[in-house]
Design an enzyme around this catalytic site. Sequence first.
Site, PDB file in Angstrom:
ATOM      1  N   GLU A  31       9.365  34.960 -13.813  1.00 29.20           N
ATOM      2  CA  GLU A  31       8.131  35.399 -13.512  1.00 29.20           C
ATOM      3  C   GLU A  31       7.922  35.652 -11.821  1.00 29.20           C
ATOM      4  O   GLU A  31       7.283  36.519 -11.508  1.00 29.20           O
ATOM      5  CB  GLU A  31       6.952  34.504 -13.743  1.00 29.20           C
ATOM      6  CG  GLU A  31       6.538  34.707 -15.232  1.00 29.20           C
ATOM      7  CD  GLU A  31       5.206  34.260 -15.869  1.00 29.20           C
ATOM      8  OE1 GLU A  31       4.759  33.395 -15.015  1.00 29.20           O
ATOM      9  OE2 GLU A  31       5.101  34.110 -17.083  1.00 29.20           O
ATOM     10  N   HIS A  82      30.685  25.765 -27.506  1.00 25.56           N
ATOM     11  CA  HIS A  82      31.182  25.996 -28.714  1.00 25.56           C
ATOM     12  C   HIS A  82      30.170  27.383 -29.354  1.00 25.56           C
ATOM     13  O   HIS A  82      30.496  27.845 -30.413  1.00 25.56           O
ATOM     14  CB  HIS A  82      31.199  25.191 -29.740  1.00 25.56           C
ATOM     15  CG  HIS A  82      31.942  23.811 -29.110  1.00 25.56           C
ATOM     16  ND1 HIS A  82      33.153  23.769 -29.658  1.00 25.56           N
ATOM     17  CD2 HIS A  82      31.475  22.954 -28.350  1.00 25.56           C
ATOM     18  CE1 HIS A  82      33.807  22.675 -28.958  1.00 25.56           C
ATOM     19  NE2 HIS A  82      32.599  22.090 -28.342  1.00 25.56           N
ATOM     20  N   LYS A  95      -1.262  40.267 -21.788  1.00 25.10           N
ATOM     21  CA  LYS A  95      -2.430  39.460 -22.344  1.00 25.10           C
ATOM     22  C   LYS A  95      -3.570  40.335 -22.627  1.00 25.10           C
ATOM     23  O   LYS A  95      -4.283  39.970 -23.394  1.00 25.10           O
ATOM     24  CB  LYS A  95      -2.968  38.854 -20.998  1.00 25.10           C
ATOM     25  CG  LYS A  95      -2.007  37.393 -20.617  1.00 25.10           C
ATOM     26  CD  LYS A  95      -2.587  36.628 -19.423  1.00 25.10           C
ATOM     27  CE  LYS A  95      -1.738  35.212 -19.505  1.00 25.10           C
ATOM     28  NZ  LYS A  95      -2.183  34.444 -18.330  1.00 25.10           N
TER      29      LYS A  95
HETATM   30  O1  PA5 Z   1       2.799  30.803 -14.297  1.00 26.91           O
HETATM   31  C1  PA5 Z   1       1.889  31.584 -14.820  1.00 26.91           C
HETATM   32  O2  PA5 Z   1       0.893  31.824 -13.938  1.00 26.91           O
HETATM   33  C2  PA5 Z   1       1.707  31.655 -16.258  1.00 26.91           C
HETATM   34  O3  PA5 Z   1       2.885  31.345 -16.929  1.00 26.91           O
HETATM   35  C3  PA5 Z   1       0.540  30.956 -16.839  1.00 26.91           C
HETATM   36  O4  PA5 Z   1       0.668  29.792 -16.593  1.00 26.91           O
HETATM   37  C4  PA5 Z   1       0.394  31.231 -18.206  1.00 26.91           C
HETATM   38  O5  PA5 Z   1       0.112  32.520 -18.451  1.00 26.91           O
HETATM   39  C5  PA5 Z   1      -0.832  30.431 -18.735  1.00 26.91           C
HETATM   40  O6  PA5 Z   1      -2.096  30.786 -18.065  1.00 26.91           O
HETATM   41  P1  PA5 Z   1      -3.436  29.815 -18.061  1.00 26.91           P
HETATM   42  O7  PA5 Z   1      -2.914  28.595 -17.486  1.00 26.91           O
HETATM   43  O8  PA5 Z   1      -4.273  30.658 -17.049  1.00 26.91           O
HETATM   44  O9  PA5 Z   1      -3.763  29.653 -19.377  1.00 26.91           O
END
Ligand code: PA5
Length: 469
Positions: free
Chosen positions: A295, A324, A438
Amino acid sequence: MPQLQIRLYYKNVTAEIIGEENGITPKQMKSLHQKTLPIIKQLNRERQEGKTPYRDLPFKTEIADKVKGLAAELEDQCENLVVLGIGGSALGNIALQTALNPFMYNLDDKQRKGPRLFVFDNVDPAQFGSFLDWISDKLDKTIFNVISKSGRTAETAGQFVIVRELLLDKLGPDGLKNQVVATTDPAKGTLRKITDETGFRCLEVPDGVGGRFSVLSAVGLFSAAMCGIDIDSILAGARDMDARVSIEDFYKNPAAINAAVNYHFYNHGKKISVMMPYSYALKDLSDWYRQLWAESLGKAKDLAGNEVHIGPTPVKALGATDQHSQVQLYREGPNDKLFTFLQVNNFDKDIKIGQAPDCAPELGFLAGKDLSALFNSEKKATEYALLQSKRPCLTVVFDKVNAYSIGQFIYLYEVTTSFAGALFGINTYDQPAVELGKEATFALMGRAGYEKLAQQIQPFTELDGDFLV
Ligand code: PA5
């Protein structure tokens, strides 16, 4: 007793070991040094200017105090702790639990120092339904920690609404209030609104800290503290690493070297980065790393707005299991990967291998050896085999897996990610591509305001029978 530091070993990425065609030559290392040195200074400056608040988390002892206070308050009424969250609101919790509690923690009451822990980071109805069947007569002894910074994430919201109804139905409004701990934004968002209205106990996701950088806040620390993990040591380990990754000397700074090596190989045709722990305890840290790396570094545009479509692909593997299943590919397939092994010198437990049966003298070489010796020989053997195939290998060496070394590792990789993002010239801290998915989910689920997107989506999501074979 002074705590030992984890170490990054990088000789096996050099040309001296794997040759000039694949390894880093002294000249290339010098140029990585020159490119990275100003970035060390830049990150230190940004940190001082408050631009990277995740770096302050190890020093926020007030967060740990609040978390420990709440854990102590709930200790007696909690036999099961259920975390509802996804991505950065779950992967750190899972990683800390796997790393720092015994394998049989949930099943063996003697090995358990706190409640059983269940982390739900998905909305699979069969999985969640089976769990709800089991937990629904234990709700008064169960705490649900719903974690969402935004509060609008459909997966977490869906789970939460199901649990809310169940609690209301079985325990009434007081039960709902008592059995939920919300971890969310201090001021805004849907979960904040619900929390304020219902009066849940609550913890905060600090301002400016993205989900994937939040494990050292209440997001990751609460479930850890509830399950008997020494969160003060985790933070102390992270502080120790903070000093090391701030050193303005390239060759002494493990995050700078780690990022520079990764950057080099990405630019030299090795765009896949495999993390392979030889330790079950460390296995879920590769999952956590995979999100952090993907990310943060997978971006369409650079900071100047140019289209770059950049980002190393993180892959998780587990030694010796994946020897393996994957190593055939890793040695003889395309030479497009950088390997990072995680090695543990001393395991919490060790087991002597007994005598081989008389009919199988060929197994005699194992007799009397420690299982850890076999495990670590497997690591060395696999690394040797990869090096023979000219594949670059890094190793992070843990003297022991404990709260202190895990704190160091987490912080090392968070700051490595910041270094790598700066080297690639991209914004490390946003995730624009995740947002569309989302929003498309909202549209598909009929959320008001997303009607136009729902129409745009239709041609891509409706099955066309002509193409169904
Ligand atoms: O790293 C990030 O920003 C995302 O992985 C969020 O943690 C994830 O989408 C969950 O978001 P939220 O905590 O707003 O529910």
